[in-house]
Motif scaffolding. Structure first.
Motif, PDB file in Angstrom:
ATOM      1  N   PRO A 236     -75.564  43.607  40.633  1.00 12.09           N
ATOM      2  CA  PRO A 236     -75.802  44.263  41.926  1.00 12.09           C
ATOM      3  C   PRO A 236     -75.272  43.491  43.132  1.00 12.09           C
ATOM      4  O   PRO A 236     -74.853  44.097  44.116  1.00 12.09           O
ATOM      5  CB  PRO A 236     -77.334  44.397  41.972  1.00 12.09           C
TER       6      PRO A 236
ATOM      7  N   TYR B  51     -71.032  49.434  47.533  1.00  9.68           N
ATOM      8  CA  TYR B  51     -70.994  50.877  47.730  1.00  9.68           C
ATOM      9  C   TYR B  51     -71.348  51.180  49.184  1.00  9.68           C
ATOM     10  O   TYR B  51     -71.734  50.282  49.939  1.00  9.68           O
ATOM     11  CB  TYR B  51     -71.944  51.602  46.771  1.00  9.68           C
TER      12      TYR B  51
ATOM     13  N   SER C 199     -73.227  48.336  38.205  1.00 10.70           N
ATOM     14  CA  SER C 199     -74.063  48.195  39.401  1.00 10.70           C
ATOM     15  C   SER C 199     -75.431  47.585  39.126  1.00 10.70           C
ATOM     16  O   SER C 199     -75.922  46.773  39.915  1.00 10.70           O
ATOM     17  CB  SER C 199     -74.228  49.552  40.095  1.00 10.70           C
TER      18      SER C 199
ATOM     19  N   SER D  72     -66.850  47.131  41.968  1.00  9.27           N
ATOM     20  CA  SER D  72     -67.581  45.982  41.447  1.00  9.27           C
ATOM     21  C   SER D  72     -66.612  44.849  41.109  1.00  9.27           C
ATOM     22  O   SER D  72     -65.544  45.079  40.546  1.00  9.27           O
ATOM     23  CB  SER D  72     -68.379  46.386  40.204  1.00  9.27           C
TER      24      SER D  72
ATOM     25  N   VAL E 186     -67.669  53.294  44.513  1.00  9.66           N
ATOM     26  CA  VAL E 186     -68.266  52.020  44.121  1.00  9.66           C
ATOM     27  C   VAL E 186     -67.164  51.093  43.625  1.00  9.66           C
ATOM     28  O   VAL E 186     -66.298  51.512  42.855  1.00  9.66           O
ATOM     29  CB  VAL E 186     -69.313  52.218  42.997  1.00  9.66           C
TER      30      VAL E 186
ATOM     31  N   THR F 105     -71.487  44.323  43.522  1.00  4.86           N
ATOM     32  CA  THR F 105     -71.085  45.727  43.415  1.00  4.86           C
ATOM     33  C   THR F 105     -71.295  46.391  44.773  1.00  4.86           C
ATOM     34  O   THR F 105     -72.426  46.506  45.246  1.00  4.86           O
ATOM     35  CB  THR F 105     -71.885  46.448  42.323  1.00  4.86           C
TER      36      THR F 105
ATOM     37  N   GLN G 217     -69.460  51.609  38.923  1.00  6.04           N
ATOM     38  CA  GLN G 217     -70.846  52.067  38.919  1.00  6.04           C
ATOM     39  C   GLN G 217     -71.591  51.593  37.674  1.00  6.04           C
ATOM     40  O   GLN G 217     -72.786  51.267  37.745  1.00  6.04           O
ATOM     41  CB  GLN G 217     -70.897  53.582  39.017  1.00  6.04           C
TER      42      GLN G 217
END
Length: 438
Positions: A92, A97, A88, A72, A70, A95, A85
Motif C-alpha cells: 500500500p 491512486y 495495492s 504500483s 493505479v 501503490t 491494483q
C-alpha cells in the motif's frame, strides 16, 4: 472545347468511381488518433473506425475496457492498471491512486496534509506541488503527471497492439473545472507517454457527444458524472453545434468507493459477530474488498447475492495466537445496500440543485439528463434522479464508457476520419467556478 469538357468529365467520373470502389473493396484506413479518458479511478482508450463509422473502446488482453487508475512500484518494476491494483493491499505504501486529484494543483503544507491524510502512501510538498514518496530499491518521489503518464502509456500500448499501427497523436478529456495549469500538466503526462495531444475536451461535452446530443435539437443538458471517487454535475447549454458550460457543482469525496466502503464495513462487522475477530491479514482484507466490490456490481442487476470468502483469521486462544481457516458466507440484498448508503445517495441532489440555481433554470427546463460513470448504474441513484426531475434520465450509452466514446469521436474528427462531419465546439468560460460539497 466540347472535347476538353468531355475529358474533364471523364476524369471526374473516374475519380468518383475509384473512390467508390476503394470504399467498397479496399480495407479502411487505420485510426491514427486515439481518444483518452484519464479518470480518477478508471481510465479508457477508444478509436473511431472510419470503415464502420463507429467508436471502438479498446479492451486489454483479457477483454476489460477500462483499467484502474493505479500505479504500483516494487523492486521489480512499475505496474499500471490491473497489475498495479493487484499489489495495492500487499504494497500500500508504494501503490499510488487518485493522482488526478493532485495534478497541476498548488498546495500549502496544511492543505496538502489534509488532502493526503486518507491515503496509505506518503504525499510530499515540493515548491507548492504534490509528489508521491516511493520506497523500493532506494527512495524517490514521483509526480502526479508521471503517474498519469504510466497509465496513458499502458493505454497507448493497448491501442497499438489492437490497431496494429504506432500511435503518436491523441485527444484527451479533463474535468470541466480544470484550470489552464491542470490542463497543461495533463498534456505533460501524455507527452511523457510519447503522445502529442491535438485537443483537450471537457468530460461533460465528451459525454454529451457520446449520447449524440451534438446532432439533435436540445438546448439544456444536465450531465451527472458519478464515478468511483467523485461526483461532478455540469449544466450545458447548446446553441447549434456549440456547448457552453453554464454551471458546475460536485462532491470530490463521494463515489463508488464510498458505497463499497459502507458494504465492506458491514461485512467486517458480520465476520466479527460470527467468529469473534475481524479480518486483519492483508490478504484477507484484499479478498473481502474484492468480494464486496463484485457484490456491489451484481446488486445493480440482481436483487440479492451471496458473498462467499475464504479467510485466515488470527484468533488468540489458550495456547496463544492461532490461524483459523474459515469460509465467510453472507446473503446480501439490494435493499441492505441501499439502506447502508441512503444518506450518501441523497447527497447527489445537492449539486444538482446548485447548478440549476446558478444556471437560472427550473428543473422542467432540462431537455436531457445524461448519466456518466459506473455508479450511475445503481438503481436507487437513477430512481432518485428521475423522481427529482419527474422524467427518466437518458441511459442509452454505457455510463462507464460515455466519456471515452465522446473523446474518441472527437479524435476521429481531429484525424479527418470519414464519415464524421458534425463536431461539437466548446465555448470557453474562464470565469466559471465549481461549487464543491463535502
Amino acid at each position: 472545347m466540347a472535347g476538353e469538357m468531355s475529358a474533364i468529365g471523364s476524369v471526374i467520373l473516374a475519380l468518383f468511381l475509384a473512390g467508390y470502389l476503394g470504399q467498397q473493396y479496399l480495407p479502411p484506413p487505420k485510426p491514427r488518433v486515439i481518444g483518452l479518458d484519464l479518470g480518477t479511478t478508471f481510465c479508457s482508450v477508444g478509436a473511431f473506425q472510419p470503415g464502420t463509422g463507429e467508436v471502438e473502446v479498446i479492451a486489454d488482453d483479457r477483454g476489460r475496457k477500462s483499467i484502474p487508475s493505479v500505479v504500483s512500484f516494487n523492486g521489480t518494476g512499475i505496474y499500471a492498471g490491473h497489475e498495479g491494483q493487484e499489489l495495492s493491499d500487499i504494497n500500500p505504501q508504494n501503490t499510488i491512486y487518485d493522482a488526478k486529484r493532485f495534478i497541476g494543483k498548488t498546495f500549502d503544507q496544511e492543505t496538502l496534509d489534509k488532502e493526503s491524510a486518507r491515503y496509505p502512501f506518503k504525499v510530499m510538498l515540493n515548491n507548492g506541488t504534490a509528489e508521491f514518496f516511493v520506497s523500493t530499491n532506494g527512495t524517490f518521489t514521483a509526480s502526479p503527471e508521471f503517474i498519469g503518464s504510466r497509465l496513458l502509456l499502458k493505454l497507448k500500448k493497448m491501442a497499438e497492439q489492437h490497431l496494429g499501427v504506432p500511435i503518436e497523436k491523441a485527444v484527451i478529456s479533463v474535468p470541466a473545472e480544470f484550470d489552464e495549469m491542470q490542463r497543461n500538466y495533463t498534456i505533460r503526462a501524455a507527452n511523457l507517454a510519447g503522445l502529442d495531444i491535438l485537443r483537450v475536451i471537457n468530460e461533460p461535452t465528451a459525454a454529451a457527444m457520446a449520447y449524440g446530443l451534438h446532432k439533435v435539437d436540445v438546448f439544456n443538458v444536465l450531465v451527472v458524472d458519478l464515478g468511483g471517487g467523485t461526483l461532478d454535475v455540469s449544466l450545458l447549454n447548446k446553441q447549434g453545434g456549440m456547448f457552453l458550460t453554464r454551471a458546475m457543482a460536485g462532491n470530490n469525496k463521494l463515489g463508488g468507493q464510498d458505497f463499497s466502503q459502507r458494504l465492506f464495513q458491514y461485512t467486517s462487522e458480520r465476520v466479527l459477530q460470527q467468529y469473534g475477530v475481524a479480518p486483519t491479514l492483508k490478504e484477507d482484507v484484499h479478498r473481502l474488498r474484492q468480494a464486496v466490490e463484485a457484490a456491489k456490481l451484481r446488486l445493480t442487476v440482481e436483487p440479492h447475492v451471496t458473498l462467499k470468502v475464504p479467510l485466515h483469521l488470527q484468533i488468540t486462544g489458550a495456547e496463544g495466537p492461532q490461524e483459523k481457516h474459515v469460509v465467510f458466507e453472507e446473503e446480501m440484498t439490494r435493499e441492505l445496500f441501499e439502506d447502508l448508503n441512503a444518506d450518501l445517495f441523497q447527497k447527489i441532489l445537492a449539486p444538482i440543485e446548485t447548478v440549476l440555481v446558478e444556471g437560472r433554470l427550473d428543473k422542467d427546463e432540462i431537455d436531457e439528463i445524461v448519466l456518466v460513470g459506473g455508479s450511475t448504474r445503481i438503481p436507487r441513484i437513477r430512481q432518485i434522479i428521475s423522481q427529482y426531475f419527474g422524467k427518466e434520465p437518458n441511459t442509452s450509452v454505457d455510463p462507464d464508457l460515455a466519456v471515452v466514446t465522446g473523446v474518441a469521436l472527437q479524435a476521429g474528427i481531429m484525424g479527418g476520419a470519414w464519415p464524421l462531419q458534425v463536431s461539437a465546439i466548446e465555448i470557453p468560460n474562464r470565469d466559471l467556478r465549481k461549487t464543491n460539497f463535502s
